[in-house]
Design a protein around this motif. Structure first.
Motif, short mmCIF file in Angstrom:
data_model
loop_
_atom_site.label_atom_id
_atom_site.label_comp_id
_atom_site.label_asym_id
_atom_site.label_seq_id
_atom_site.Cartn_x
_atom_site.Cartn_y
_atom_site.Cartn_z
N HIS A 1 0.82 -1.22 0.00
CA HIS A 1 0.00 0.00 0.00
C HIS A 1 0.86 1.28 0.00
CE1 HIS A 1 -3.55 2.42 0.86
NE2 HIS A 1 -2.92 2.96 1.88
N GLY B 1 -1.99 11.28 10.40
CA GLY B 1 -3.43 11.36 10.12
C GLY B 1 -4.25 10.94 11.34
N HIS C 1 1.13 4.51 -2.60
CA HIS C 1 1.11 5.95 -2.32
C HIS C 1 2.32 6.63 -2.96
CE1 HIS C 1 -2.37 6.67 0.13
NE2 HIS C 1 -2.05 5.77 1.04
N THR D 1 -5.36 10.43 -1.20
CA THR D 1 -6.08 9.46 -0.37
C THR D 1 -6.17 8.13 -1.12
OG1 THR D 1 -8.02 10.65 -1.15
CG2 THR D 1 -7.44 10.99 1.14
N ASP D 2 -6.61 7.09 -0.42
CA ASP D 2 -6.53 5.74 -0.99
C ASP D 2 -7.31 5.61 -2.30
OD1 ASP D 2 -5.02 5.14 1.17
OD2 ASP D 2 -6.57 4.01 2.24
N SER E 1 -0.34 9.22 6.36
CA SER E 1 -1.75 8.86 6.19
C SER E 1 -2.35 8.55 7.55
CB SER E 1 -1.86 7.66 5.26
OG SER E 1 -1.38 6.52 5.92
N GLY E 2 -3.55 7.95 7.54
CA GLY E 2 -4.21 7.61 8.80
C GLY E 2 -3.48 6.48 9.52
N GLY E 3 -2.80 5.64 8.76
CA GLY E 3 -2.14 4.48 9.36
C GLY E 3 -0.62 4.54 9.34
N SER F 1 -2.94 15.72 1.32
CA SER F 1 -3.91 16.67 0.73
C SER F 1 -4.03 17.93 1.60
CB SER F 1 -5.27 16.02 0.47
OG SER F 1 -5.60 15.11 1.44
N ASN F 2 -3.29 18.00 2.69
CA ASN F 2 -3.30 19.20 3.53
C ASN F 2 -2.56 20.36 2.83
OD1 ASN F 2 -1.91 20.98 5.70
ND2 ASN F 2 -3.58 19.97 6.78
N GLY G 1 -2.87 10.23 2.58
CA GLY G 1 -4.04 11.09 2.80
C GLY G 1 -3.71 12.47 3.34
N VAL G 2 -2.76 12.55 4.28
CA VAL G 2 -2.43 13.84 4.89
C VAL G 2 -1.75 14.78 3.88
CG1 VAL G 2 -1.25 14.95 6.86
CG2 VAL G 2 -2.25 12.69 7.14
N GLY H 1 -8.58 15.25 9.50
CA GLY H 1 -7.65 16.11 8.77
C GLY H 1 -8.34 17.22 8.01
N PRO H 2 -9.29 16.88 7.11
CA PRO H 2 -9.97 17.94 6.36
C PRO H 2 -10.75 18.87 7.30
CG PRO H 2 -10.48 15.77 5.42
CD PRO H 2 -9.68 15.53 6.66
N ASP I 1 -7.11 12.94 13.30
CA ASP I 1 -8.43 12.36 13.59
C ASP I 1 -8.76 12.44 15.08
OD1 ASP I 1 -8.70 11.82 10.89
OD2 ASP I 1 -7.96 9.77 11.06
O1 KG4 Z 1 -4.15 7.49 2.84
P1 KG4 Z 1 -5.49 7.56 3.50
O2 KG4 Z 1 -6.68 7.82 2.64
O3 KG4 Z 1 -5.79 6.24 4.28
C1 KG4 Z 1 -4.81 5.53 5.00
O4 KG4 Z 1 -4.03 4.78 4.36
O5 KG4 Z 1 -4.77 5.75 6.23
O6 KG4 Z 1 -5.38 8.69 4.65
C2 KG4 Z 1 -6.47 9.04 5.46
C3 KG4 Z 1 -5.97 10.07 6.49
C4 KG4 Z 1 -6.99 10.40 7.58
O7 KG4 Z 1 -6.36 10.29 8.85
C5 KG4 Z 1 -7.38 11.85 7.30
O8 KG4 Z 1 -7.72 12.59 8.45
C6 KG4 Z 1 -6.11 12.38 6.65
O9 KG4 Z 1 -5.66 11.32 5.84
N1 KG4 Z 1 -6.37 13.57 5.83
C7 KG4 Z 1 -5.88 14.80 6.13
C8 KG4 Z 1 -6.42 15.69 5.15
N2 KG4 Z 1 -7.22 14.97 4.30
C9 KG4 Z 1 -7.17 13.67 4.72
N3 KG4 Z 1 -5.06 15.21 7.09
C10 KG4 Z 1 -4.74 16.53 7.14
N4 KG4 Z 1 -5.23 17.43 6.27
C11 KG4 Z 1 -6.06 17.08 5.26
N5 KG4 Z 1 -6.53 17.99 4.40
#
Ligand code: KG4
Ligand code: ZN
Length: 403
Positions: A150, A211, A154, A367-368, A184-186, A339-340, A336-337, A228-229, A215
């Motif tokens: 995974h 991430g 990314h 994001t995924d 990311s979240g993980g 996209s900040n 995912g992060v 995050g968003p 959250d």
């Molecule tokens: O990569 P992803 O879609 O899934 C995983 O592999 O975890 O990442 C999801 C994470 C979540 O924790 C979400 O809060 C974070 O990405 N995220 C952000 C933003 N958009 C998504 N964190 C900070 N700022 C953002 N704009």
């Protein structure tokens, strides 16, 4: 070339189910020595965000059940959209798939030649759905299968190039050696790559992922999931009325606010490339406990701004240090992060100061999604890697990069 796909036009069906997005993509790739060309024909993402929002995070058992429900309709939509010659990058409404007018014109085996699937890391119940669907298709249709990490997916989202008019245009691509920040979240990792598919993890989080910290802080502030968003929107919506300091330890020049809302930059001077975000989350918790209740929007916004600054400053500082140490020609930001907006902007500015090229995927590829998995597979094929026999492809929730 040892995989029989040399000098051939081929289509990849990519599948991603490692967390809470069910995604399938069809990639058309054309391999000629050192010149891989590809197009994303479709990239369908069915998000489960609404389902998990009420729990403030991903509920693993629910996630796998949703994947079971969604995986075949998502694959079907990816295939039909690729055949339609309509280039789409869409996020389907959860479980509400478009009414498809296009009928199957060909047998399923004619729509793709190769299968790529995320086999880890991730939630085991979620991974199993994608992996077993991919294995079943590989077994019944006699197609080769590529198992993709995974995190590798990314990273390879940065090799898609710029997409304009929904067509993939391979413009400027990252150069090696490079460092990639995956947030990311993980996961929160810094990866050094000397060349394609050659990964060395040089830093990781010792506790929470970036991430995950977003959250958890959003949950403390009742801002909903994903955090995050919500946090970045809050930080932007209420521009701070107090004067802000330049990058440094605190944003606030007002002393009373500063003492309440000054959060640490965890491990910023640790001398290595590891991260730790759980202390930062605890600092936010203690700050909230000391503040008068209920928290007003402006106070919440101040917390969001200061928290976001603390995370971004730490991530940027460590990434830039690693780029200096490893003499990187490119810096990649993904997950995912990524996209900040603040993180994208700050890392770009600092990379430019270092005269290092900066890359980050367009936001819907941070994001995924399955397209990133398909692109990673296209590079494996182009570099002559052999597929894995379907009976050796297994879901592994702790899969390590490069193993
Ligand atoms: O990569 P992803 O879609 O899934 C995983 O592999 O975890 O990442 C999801 C994470 C979540 O924790 C979400 O809060 C974070 O990405 N995220 C952000 C933003 N958009 C998504 N964190 C900070 N700022 C953002 N704009
Ligand atoms: Zn991810």
């Amino acid at each position: 070339m040892k995989n029989g796909l040399h000098n051939k036009l081929f289509k990849i069906l990519a599948i991603e189910t490692s967390c809470d997005e069910t995604s399938a993509s069809i990639i058309k790739a054309n391999f000629k020595v050192k010149n891989l060309k590809f197009k994303i024909l479709s990239n369908i993402i069915s998000s489960q965000i609404k389902i998990h929002a009420k729990y403030g995070g991903v509920y693993p058992e629910l996630a796998s059940r949703e994947h079971v429900k969604n995986i075949l309709p998502v694959i079907e939509e990816a295939i039909l959209n690729s055949n339609n010659k309509i280039q789409i990058l869409s996020q389907t409404q959860n479980s509400k798939f478009k009414t498809l007018t296009e009928k199957w014109k060909l047998k399923i085996e004619n729509y793709f030649d190769v299968i790529a699937v995320t086999s880890g890391p991730g939630l085991i119940g979620s991974l199993l759905v994608g992996v077993n669907t991919a294995k079943t298709l590989a077994f019944t249709l006699k197609k080769p299968i590529y198992s993709i990490n995974h995190i590798e997916g990314h990273i390879y989202a940065n090799f898609i190039g710029e997409i304009s008019n929904l067509k993939s245009q391979i413009s400027k691509l990252p150069k090696f050696p490079l460092v990639a920040l995956i947030v990311s979240g993980g996961h929160t990792s810094l990866v050094y790559m000397k060349n394609h598919l050659d990964y060395k993890v040089i830093g990781e989080t010792l506790d929470d992922a970036a991430g995950e910290a977003f959250d958890k802080v959003a949950k403390l502030l009742n801002l909903g999931y994903p955090g995050g968003p919500a946090i970045s929107a809050m930080a932007e919506k209420f521009p701070i009325s107090l004067p802000r300091r330049q990058a440094g330890n605190s944003q606030f020049s007002n002393k009373s606010q500063s003492s309440k809302l000054k959060f640490p930059r965890p491990m910023i001077d640790s001398g290595d490339f590891d991260f730790s975000f759980s202390g930062l989350k605890t600092a936010v918790l203690y700050a909230i406990k000391k503040l008068p209740k209920p928290l007003g929007s402006k106070t919440k916004a101040q917390i969001c701004i200061e928290f976001q600054d603390a995370v971004v400053e730490t991530l940027v500082a460590k990434t830039i240090e690693s780029a200096k140490k490893y003499k990187a020609k490119s810096i990649l930001l993904c997950g995912g992060v990524a996209s900040n907006d603040l993180l994208r902007k700050k890392l770009k500015v600092e990379s430019e100061k270092l005269k290092v090229d900066f890359f980050t995927p367009q936001k819907n590829l941070c994001t995924d999604n399955a397209a990133m998995v398909g692109i990673a597979a296209a590079y494996k094929i182009a570099l002559g890697k052999r597929p894995t026999p379907w009976y050796n492809v297994n879901a592994n929730s702790n899969l390590k990069l490069g193993k």
